[in-house]
Write a protein that holds these residues in place. Structure first.
Motif, short mmCIF file in Angstrom:
data_model
loop_
_atom_site.label_atom_id
_atom_site.label_comp_id
_atom_site.label_asym_id
_atom_site.label_seq_id
_atom_site.Cartn_x
_atom_site.Cartn_y
_atom_site.Cartn_z
N ALA A 128 2.39 12.12 4.56
CA ALA A 128 2.66 10.75 5.00
C ALA A 128 3.98 10.61 5.74
CB ALA A 128 2.62 9.81 3.79
N GLU A 142 0.65 3.61 1.97
CA GLU A 142 0.99 3.90 3.37
C GLU A 142 2.20 3.08 3.82
OE1 GLU A 142 -2.12 3.28 2.30
OE2 GLU A 142 -2.89 5.33 2.46
N LYS A 143 2.26 1.83 3.42
CA LYS A 143 3.41 1.01 3.79
C LYS A 143 4.68 1.57 3.17
CE LYS A 143 4.24 -1.95 6.03
NZ LYS A 143 4.98 -1.89 7.33
N HIS A 153 5.27 4.63 2.25
CA HIS A 153 5.60 5.86 2.98
C HIS A 153 6.20 5.53 4.35
CE1 HIS A 153 4.41 9.13 0.43
NE2 HIS A 153 3.21 8.62 0.22
N GLU A 154 5.63 4.56 5.00
CA GLU A 154 6.11 4.21 6.34
C GLU A 154 7.58 3.79 6.28
OE1 GLU A 154 7.33 1.80 9.32
OE2 GLU A 154 5.85 0.50 8.38
N ARG A 205 -3.92 3.16 8.47
CA ARG A 205 -3.40 2.19 7.50
C ARG A 205 -1.96 1.79 7.82
NH1 ARG A 205 -5.67 5.04 1.94
NH2 ARG A 205 -7.88 4.60 2.30
N MET A 206 -1.16 2.77 8.20
CA MET A 206 0.23 2.43 8.55
C MET A 206 0.28 1.49 9.75
SD MET A 206 2.69 5.74 8.15
CE MET A 206 2.91 6.60 6.58
N MET A 210 3.72 7.97 13.89
CA MET A 210 3.44 6.58 14.25
C MET A 210 4.59 6.00 15.07
SD MET A 210 2.55 3.23 11.97
CE MET A 210 4.19 2.62 11.64
N THR A 241 0.85 -1.20 0.00
CA THR A 241 0.00 0.00 0.00
C THR A 241 0.88 1.25 0.00
OG1 THR A 241 -0.06 0.07 2.40
CG2 THR A 241 -1.82 -1.16 1.30
N ARG A 250 4.37 8.98 9.40
CA ARG A 250 5.34 7.92 9.73
C ARG A 250 6.05 8.24 11.04
NH1 ARG A 250 11.24 7.62 6.90
NH2 ARG A 250 11.89 5.57 7.64
N THR A 299 -4.30 7.78 7.17
CA THR A 299 -2.96 7.28 6.84
C THR A 299 -2.35 6.57 8.05
OG1 THR A 299 -2.62 9.07 5.25
CG2 THR A 299 -0.65 7.94 6.04
#
Lengths: 628, 628
Positions: free
Chosen positions: B483, A604-605, A607-608, B591-592, B490, A602, B487, B588
């Protein structure tokens, strides 16, 4: 700390002969580390869909990692990468030895080759300088001859040579990259990419120690290893990687006769212990490693195995031994020598020959096809003859040089069922019906079936090298495929990916909690195991995006049908991978990874992981699927 | 290493007076660590939906963490938890001091209270023994009186006392838990849970050092801290947590007049520096901490502030100072003393009074409502009077003791717009229009608006305590909500959650890469920062499941409307949180985190964290939504 060192990437254009260096910011090297991370980055950026793996637009990348060349056991490895001519997907292979360390000592963190030379050349890198030199006189020579000639020509016995071998010249899809004669990056057919580019070799010589920010810290960790390696790795030292071969056969997990069985009546005859007893003359090693798991063997007639090519690993004793039903240790040692001299992947070659043997025994091919060879399980002479033919693309060997998957396509008549491969790459010597998580791992590996993607599966305790440092404390049965196992598989694949970025040996019994400290000691970055795992996860996601763009999605995350069928006999009689459990585990893995049910990362992943830029490299349908 | 120590959980049934101990396996303590993880575990397992926060079925949990009581700066804290009577959601508050360390030295890792006593009692824990004792004579007494009486009664000046204060007895939803007189777990109204259970206090005395597996390792890390704390924390020592108050006002981020402004003309008068100069008589500290950020202040008439209650923190100087428009330092110090003597949350009280002031100034309430008090911004006497009234639930104070959210509901006429709260809990003294990520953090915090959920936002460099150890290297603008910021948010919330499990101080400038080593040194577990982050993530997910079951989902992850409106003047004139960017950042984040777009943890995420058992605790609609 300074960018004076980290991330010096040499660029070599083989078409026009230009050589340059780029030095991305330190953040780049910290995010990708080298090895897999760096390879995936460059391939994604520079090798678009439609690229011919054997054409000039493919890249060939030599990538040691952040630990390579630092005096710590396991830090003697380096990685090679390209769009794979075997799988048509992300291609990567790794080898040990001394070449990678020498390249780093020459001041280079990676070399990216593009284009193709009109005539054979080799790259000579020495202390930051580099030149392309004529290699016409090396073309057609064995790896041993090449190494000797290059050392003579350069007047330096201490140059280290990576090369493609005759198999690479012939663009066999089973061609390996060889370095230091006894170390092979076998998988993905990368030798063929060198051959296609007429890049015969890369030669390195460096005299500058790899800079280390905190020498005391690195020394302390290195000392720990020197003091502790034998607690768990004495067997590796004594009998090499094949020290557990008989045990595997006893538990039913030694691939035998093209994975039809999991136990081999001749296991004792080809074991590491027997090798030690009968033909071992020395032990060899990689840069800075006290374990010395590498074998040096020698035999008299009829095979006269040359010790200069080392000796067979477990993978080789399996693939060219039990998998072909061959219990003649000296013949297997000879096959190993031939593969090494010609630059062939022993796993790919062994599994492809075993495939052909099963085809032969079932009448799909005959002596007419094989040029008169009685290609049956257990026929050591036939096995040896096929290795020679594959290397030279002679007769039936020309077909087998394409690997079992493509050979099966050409043979037809249902031969596909005998190609034990995933994403067209041959399965290594680890049996998913013994370790069921491994089957899921084979399916998910970006390089196709690969024992460096994940290998452990049987459950964990708090011992060294275990999963305890991730908080996974409960052992699980080897045939369990529930979510708890997928969790372990995921952590494990992320860790292995991080190892492939570092680039560090997976046989050296480092403790999880040492690794970030090692990277911190080397680089001066304030580092954590969390960041290290994120480097690994980042690299997996880059390979995933690359593969999706190449057309490899969930539907291509397959497992050979054979593993869904039960063993007919032996210790694991009746055991099979449960198809539903495997399918469910695959989707669970996707979801745990932050991917869609179709295996698309995704936005988001990405970006993470700090690689939001990769979203644009997803193919349009995958982008839609992931909601980008 | 041995389970002889880790995870000794005392169970106290206040209804029948029984006391027991349970010792879950070591894996339990390793997975949850104490603090938030342990509280969330017990609340989820034992406090079902429909439980009255002030009834006997609620739990009250005292939970030091895995580091508490070990001689390391920042390891002097402990946590309290319950279903919150303020938010009706997951409730947790944390305080420093010596009580938690003493409890651990008494051989107890946590105490879980259930039921309710018919008459006031206190629990006395001493070296593994425990007894419930009559507390009738303590009821109605100030915290200072209680501590003195208990020490006298037990004949031991060194017992440590945690207690609920008169506000808790009166079941004010702004009631704090006090320990060591000067340390307050202010948030979530936990003092009221003690009061409702007639649990006046918990008294601890222990003489056994907290066991440490590798004393050298812990000592080395502690020494690092002793040698380095002043590099970044000298200001904390010199002027306390309010050392940056003036700077915040200058940059427009000092909450003023109920968040109508972000700069306060009286900032200099209530700053940490002014406090040092005018009323500071000593510095105080927590167990094993060299920083000594705690203040001890004393004044003469008219307020005669008693130094035994310490001095105001930044949060207090903001909420009872600038937020009420009060620039009278001595009056704020008096308000702090009163809150401490009565056991009130200074943040909740200050924000609620400021709320009432804005209501008053806008004519929603009058002197008739307030009992004649001219409740205007800047009126220090009115502010002080309201603190008294709230503590005693007198007159208008009875309404305000419910917190601003419930008070607004009762007042009506649009008073809701003046309650600056999230999930009914008052927003602390950090302005989302200065640090936009903080606004998202307030929305996502399981406890409602909370400065211990995430606080940093302005961007990171490679300095101590930074995000570098997660691989986040690039600074980002404070008003950016893309995003990349999510991150960081998070990682930051996960880390803060891990800190809340450990339970370690967030002001002590440890380096990220030290923390796992600290836990490893203490416990003997082979530990990594990855596992530590997973502990934090696990705890967040448990609180999320708990809150979903309580009816708190994405729709309840709100932010006060005020922050979406621009500042009218001051350094940040025009600045507001962009509603669309905030909403997008929230999704976001979901989802992350591996949650659905409605903020429900997926079964795969829960399995990945080793808490697959929690799936069954999701409410049916959330389970469906997450595909469980």
């Amino acid at each position: 700390m300074s960018n004076g060192y980290w991330g010096k990437i040499m660029r070599v254009n083989l078409t026009d002969g230009t050589i340059g260096t780029e030095t991305p910011p330190e953040q780049f090297y910290r995010a990708y580390y080298g090895g897999r991370g760096l390879i995936a980055y460059y391939l994604l950026k520079e090798v678009p869909p439609g690229t011919d793996p054997l054409g000039p637009d493919n890249r060939f990348i030599v990538a040691p990692g952040v630990v390579t060349g630092v005096p710590y056991a396991g830090a003697g490895r380096n990685s090679y990468g390209a769009l794979s001519p075997l799988t048509d997907a992300y291609g990567e292979g790794e080898g040990g030895g001394f070449f990678g360390a020498e390249l780093k000592r020459a001041g280079v963190d990676a070399v990216v080759f593009e284009g193709a030379s009109a005539k054979p050349v080799y790259l000579y890198v020495h202390d930051g300088e580099a030149e392309l030199r004529d290699a016409s006189h090396l073309w057609g020579k064995t790896t041993g001859e090449v190494e000797e000639l290059v050392q003579e020509e350069l007047g330096d016995k201490r140059v280290r040579v990576a090369q493609c071998g005759i198999a690479g010249e012939n663009m066999s899809r089973l061609a390996a990259v060889c370095n230091d004669l006894t170390h092979y990056a076998g998988r993905a057919g990368l030798g063929a990419v060198m051959g296609a580019k007429k890049l015969k070799a890369i030669v390195a010589r460096g005299t500058t120690a790899v800079p280390v920010a905190d020498a005391d810290k690195v020394r302390e960790l290195a000392r720990w290893m020197v003091e502790h390696w034998n607690e768990s790795s004495q067997g590796l030292h004594d009998h090499g990687t094949a020290s557990g071969l008989v045990g595997l056969s006893t538990s039913g997990g030694l691939p035998t006769r093209n994975f039809q069985q999991g136990h081999f009546e001749g296991a004792e005859k080809i074991s590491g212990q027997t090798m030690t007893e009968k033909i071992l003359i020395d032990r060899d090693t990689c840069f800075a490693c006290p374990i010395r798991c590498k074998r040096v063997v020698k035999t008299g007639p009829p095979h006269n195995v040359d010790p200069k090519y080392g000796g067979p690993e477990y993978e080789t004793l399996g693939s060219l031994g039990s998998l072909c039903g061959v219990d003649d240790l000296e013949a297997v040692a000879k096959a190993n020598e031939l593969c090494n001299a010609y630059g062939l992947d022993t796993i790919g070659v062994g599994v492809t020959i075993a495939f052909a043997m099963e085809c032969f025994e079932n009448g799909l091919i005959t002596k007419e096809d094989t040029g008169g060879v009685e290609l049956r399980f257990g026929n050591a002479a036939a096995m040896l003859e096929m290795v020679e033919k594959i290397a030279r693309r002679e007769g039936f060997g020309d077909l087998l040089a394409e690997g079992s998957y493509r050979a099966a396509q050409k043979i037809g008549k249902g031969a596909e069922q005998y190609s034990v491969s995933v994403k067209k790459q041959e399965v290594p010597m680890h049996e998913p019906r013994l370790k069921h998580g491994l089957g899921v791992g084979y399916s998910l590996s970006p390089t196709g079936a690969d024992h460096c993607h994940n290998i452990h599966d049987t459950g964990y305790t708090k011992s060294v090298g275990s999963a305890a440092g991730w908080g996974v404390l409960e052992p699980m049965p080897a045939d369990y495929l529930g979510a708890e196992k997928v969790r372990l598989l995921m952590y494990n694949t992320i860790m292995k990916s991080a190892n492939n970025c570092m680039v560090i040996c997976q046989f050296v019994p480092w403790r999880l909690e040492h690794l970030a400290g090692l990277v911190e000691g080397i680089t001066g970055w304030n580092h954590t195991h969390f960041e290290l795992m994120k480097v690994g996860e980042r690299a997996i996601n880059l390979t995933r995006v690359f593969n999706l763009r190449q057309g490899f999605g969930a539907a291509e995350d397959t497992l050979t049908e054979r593993f869904f069928e039960p063993f007919k006999d032996g210790p694991l009689a009746g055991a099979r991978v449960d198809r539903d459990a495997w399918q469910k585990a695959k989707v669970t893995y996707y979801r745990m990874m932050g991917w869609t049910d179709d295996g698309v990362p995704t936005p988001e992943k990405l970006h993470e992981l700090g690689i939001g830029w990769a979203i644009d490299y997803l193919p349009a349908d995958a982008r839609r699927e992931a909601g980008a």
